[in-house]
Enzyme design. Structure first.
Site, PDB file in Angstrom:
ATOM      1  CE  LYS A  65      -4.257  -1.738   2.212  1.00 14.25           C
ATOM      2  NZ  LYS A  65      -5.245  -1.797   3.186  1.00 14.25           N
ATOM      3  CG  ASP A 122      -8.516   0.641   3.350  1.00 17.19           C
ATOM      4  OD1 ASP A 122      -9.156  -0.145   3.200  1.00 17.19           O
ATOM      5  OD2 ASP A 122      -7.300   0.426   3.510  1.00 17.19           O
ATOM      6  N   GLY A 148      -1.223   0.291  16.208  1.00 12.72           N
ATOM      7  CA  GLY A 148      -0.858  -0.182  14.930  1.00 12.72           C
ATOM      8  C   GLY A 148      -0.416   0.985  14.232  1.00 12.72           C
ATOM      9  CG  ASN A 160       3.292   0.190  15.223  1.00 15.92           C
ATOM     10  OD1 ASN A 160       2.408  -0.677  15.018  1.00 15.92           O
ATOM     11  ND2 ASN A 160       4.590   0.234  14.563  1.00 15.92           N
ATOM     12  NE  ARG A 161       5.952  -5.710  15.865  1.00 20.62           N
ATOM     13  CZ  ARG A 161       5.746  -6.960  15.151  1.00 20.62           C
ATOM     14  NH1 ARG A 161       5.891  -7.893  15.542  1.00 20.62           N
ATOM     15  NH2 ARG A 161       5.898  -6.704  13.896  1.00 20.62           N
ATOM     16  NE  ARG A 197       4.750   0.519   9.208  1.00 24.43           N
ATOM     17  CZ  ARG A 197       4.414  -0.598   8.946  1.00 24.43           C
ATOM     18  NH1 ARG A 197       4.169  -1.728   9.939  1.00 24.43           N
ATOM     19  NH2 ARG A 197       3.852  -0.899   7.955  1.00 24.43           N
TER      20      ARG A 197
HETATM   21  P1  NDP Z   1       0.634  -3.481   7.988  1.00 23.62           P
HETATM   22  O1  NDP Z   1       1.270  -4.898   7.638  1.00 23.62           O
HETATM   23  O2  NDP Z   1       0.901  -2.189   7.164  1.00 23.62           O
HETATM   24  O3  NDP Z   1       0.639  -3.233   9.478  1.00 23.62           O
HETATM   25  C1  NDP Z   1       0.615  -4.370  10.373  1.00 23.62           C
HETATM   26  C2  NDP Z   1       0.660  -3.857  11.879  1.00 23.62           C
HETATM   27  O4  NDP Z   1       0.210  -4.729  12.695  1.00 23.62           O
HETATM   28  C3  NDP Z   1       1.564  -2.868  12.041  1.00 23.62           C
HETATM   29  O5  NDP Z   1       1.391  -1.820  13.126  1.00 23.62           O
HETATM   30  C4  NDP Z   1       2.473  -3.863  12.928  1.00 23.62           C
HETATM   31  O6  NDP Z   1       3.612  -3.505  13.893  1.00 23.62           O
HETATM   32  C5  NDP Z   1       1.378  -4.586  13.854  1.00 23.62           C
HETATM   33  N1  NDP Z   1       1.782  -6.067  14.075  1.00 23.62           N
HETATM   34  C6  NDP Z   1       1.968  -7.207  13.343  1.00 23.62           C
HETATM   35  N2  NDP Z   1       2.298  -8.104  14.109  1.00 23.62           N
HETATM   36  C7  NDP Z   1       2.526  -7.748  15.272  1.00 23.62           C
HETATM   37  C8  NDP Z   1       2.999  -8.481  16.458  1.00 23.62           C
HETATM   38  N3  NDP Z   1       3.212  -9.594  16.690  1.00 23.62           N
HETATM   39  N4  NDP Z   1       2.968  -7.584  17.727  1.00 23.62           N
HETATM   40  C9  NDP Z   1       2.660  -6.539  17.704  1.00 23.62           C
HETATM   41  N5  NDP Z   1       2.424  -5.581  16.481  1.00 23.62           N
HETATM   42  C10 NDP Z   1       2.273  -6.306  15.592  1.00 23.62           C
HETATM   43  O7  NDP Z   1      -0.962  -3.878   7.904  1.00 23.62           O
HETATM   44  P2  NDP Z   1      -2.375  -3.495   7.659  1.00 23.62           P
HETATM   45  O8  NDP Z   1      -2.213  -1.933   8.387  1.00 23.62           O
HETATM   46  O9  NDP Z   1      -2.840  -3.248   6.165  1.00 23.62           O
HETATM   47  O10 NDP Z   1      -3.567  -4.172   8.257  1.00 23.62           O
HETATM   48  C11 NDP Z   1      -3.418  -4.537   9.723  1.00 23.62           C
HETATM   49  C12 NDP Z   1      -4.744  -5.024   9.914  1.00 23.62           C
HETATM   50  O11 NDP Z   1      -5.857  -4.620   9.576  1.00 23.62           O
HETATM   51  C13 NDP Z   1      -4.920  -6.465   9.346  1.00 23.62           C
HETATM   52  O12 NDP Z   1      -5.412  -7.619  10.315  1.00 23.62           O
HETATM   53  C14 NDP Z   1      -5.735  -6.370   8.290  1.00 23.62           C
HETATM   54  O13 NDP Z   1      -6.473  -7.395   7.755  1.00 23.62           O
HETATM   55  C15 NDP Z   1      -6.641  -5.190   8.829  1.00 23.62           C
HETATM   56  N6  NDP Z   1      -7.215  -4.304   7.795  1.00 23.62           N
HETATM   57  C16 NDP Z   1      -8.655  -4.578   7.738  1.00 23.62           C
HETATM   58  C17 NDP Z   1      -9.223  -3.794   6.821  1.00 23.62           C
HETATM   59  C18 NDP Z   1     -10.629  -3.717   6.496  1.00 23.62           C
HETATM   60  O14 NDP Z   1     -11.168  -3.453   5.638  1.00 23.62           O
HETATM   61  N7  NDP Z   1     -11.371  -4.315   7.488  1.00 23.62           N
HETATM   62  C19 NDP Z   1      -8.616  -2.758   6.016  1.00 23.62           C
HETATM   63  C20 NDP Z   1      -6.973  -2.649   6.070  1.00 23.62           C
HETATM   64  C21 NDP Z   1      -6.674  -3.408   7.157  1.00 23.62           C
HETATM   65  P3  NDP Z   1       4.993  -2.995  13.334  1.00 23.62           P
HETATM   66  O15 NDP Z   1       4.848  -1.720  12.648  1.00 23.62           O
HETATM   67  O16 NDP Z   1       5.606  -2.830  14.781  1.00 23.62           O
HETATM   68  O17 NDP Z   1       5.455  -4.253  12.648  1.00 23.62           O
END
Ligand code: NDP
Length: 309
Positions: A66, A102, A127, A151-152, A156
């Site tokens: 994205k 979104d 997040g 955020n972890r 970011r």
């Molecule tokens: P990204 O990959 O861009 O971001 C993932 C996020 O999750 C980051 O903030 C990351 O933290 C965090 N994260 C992942 N694993 C861990 C962990 N084990 N511990 C702590 N933090 C963690 O994904 P998106 O933002 O696009 O999507 C995030 C969620 O939202 C997904 O589940 C997706 O399915 C959902 N989503 C739903 C939508 C809808 O229309 N309903 C639209 C968009 C997303 P870090 O930066 O520290 O790695």
């Protein structure tokens, strides 16, 4: 000639979008096919170039592309530009336009969850990925007064807050380190909690302890499932909402952009529910923790499977 719309992500095999859009094309008699393209980051630029040919109506873009796709388009809408994230591409001749639907999807879900109550002005966002960017921008536009992002990887969240500094000039938007005690203290001052991490997508885990949830909270999870967080929140008496409405309405907005026609929401909703019953689970397709830089095992390319799923 059958027109093509593709979802580009890595991986994409579990995405629900194919079922939803194919059902909508069929309902309106539009000769188009929604395909899943599993492209690792190394293959993104080539895939985007291919979209410029005549047979494509446009595309959806998902994890992990994205933000990466931004420099590859010819023009962006304000929402895409300000969030720095694109989830939908449309065509103007050979030119590609980047959108972020979104933001509209989240607004619909937020309005519905708040209902007739007064819109709250304080929120915690967990997040800082592409989804979180749309959420935070949505909260800024709703005139929230205080939004704290955890955020972890703190850097970011800090980068995201900096990115919004101009549009958030009227409010208190901050990034804070992911420590349980800080989250607890900030949650005590907030009315809405939104999980925009992928914690809970593939495992029955919650990003925060159940004990800090309260009855007067609205708890939203972008994940399209009754996650552990949402179950804990419901047990605490809080109002809850999963990611279904956001997914549906970001899809509806994209559909209208590609076809110029109002989206058949009911049909899309039914297709989404049916796909979920068949085991498809993700708005975005990604199992949490996946190595996004790995090359795909096989190109999932012409995934009629997506449509049929
Ligand atoms: P990204 O990959 O861009 O971001 C993932 C996020 O999750 C980051 O903030 C990351 O933290 C965090 N994260 C992942 N694993 C861990 C962990 N084990 N511990 C702590 N933090 C963690 O994904 P998106 O933002 O696009 O999507 C995030 C969620 O939202 C997904 O589940 C997706 O399915 C959902 N989503 C739903 C939508 C809808 O229309 N309903 C639209 C968009 C997303 P870090 O930066 O520290 O790695």
């Amino acid at each position: 000639m059958t027109k093509r719309v593709v979802l580009i992500g890595h991986p994409v095999a579990h995405s629900l979008s194919g079922a939803m859009h194919q059902a909508a094309f069929e309902k309106l008699g539009i000769d188009a096919r929604y395909e899943l393209w599993d492209k690792a980051p190394g293959g993104l630029a080539e895939a985007i170039t291919e979209l410029r040919t005549e047979d494509f109506l446009g595309a959806n873009i998902t994890i992990p592309h994205k933000e990466r796709v931004v420099p590859l388009v010819d023009r962006q809408t304000d929402e895409a530009h300000i969030t720095g994230a694109i989830n939908t591409l449309t065509k103007e001749g050979r030119k590609l336009v980047g959108h972020n639907t979104d933001v509209a999807g989240f607004k619909f879900a937020l309005d519905k969850a708040v209902g007739k109550q007064k819109m709250p002005r304080t929120a915690i966002v967990l997040g800082a990925g592409g989804g979180a960017r749309a959420i935070v921008y949505g909260l800024i536009r709703e005139q929230f007064q205080r939004v704290i992002v955890f955020n972890r990887h703190l850097h970011r969240a800090e980068a995201m807050v900096k990115n919004f500094s101009k549009s958030a000039a009227h409010m208190d938007l901050r990034a804070m380190p992911w420590h349980e005690s800080i989250i607890e203290a900030e949650l005590a001052k907030a009315k809405i909690l939104i999980n925009a991490t992928s914690i809970g997508l593939t495992s029955d885990e919650s990003p925060i302890p159940a004990e800090i949830l309260r009855q007067d909270l609205l708890v939203m999870d972008l994940i399209y499932a009754q996650t552990r967080l949402l179950r804990d929140a419901a047990s605490a008496g809080a109002t809850t909402a999963d990611g279904e409405l956001m997914l549906l309405h970001q899809g509806a907005a994209a559909f209208t952009l590609w076809t110029g026609q109002p989206a058949p929401i009911d049909v899309m909703h039914e297709a989404l529910a049916a796909a979920r019953e068949h085991g498809l689970r993700s708005a975005e397709g990604e199992p949490a923790g996946v190595d996004v830089d790995a090359e795909p095992v096989a190109d999932a390319g012409a995934a009629d499977a997506a449509a049929g799923a």
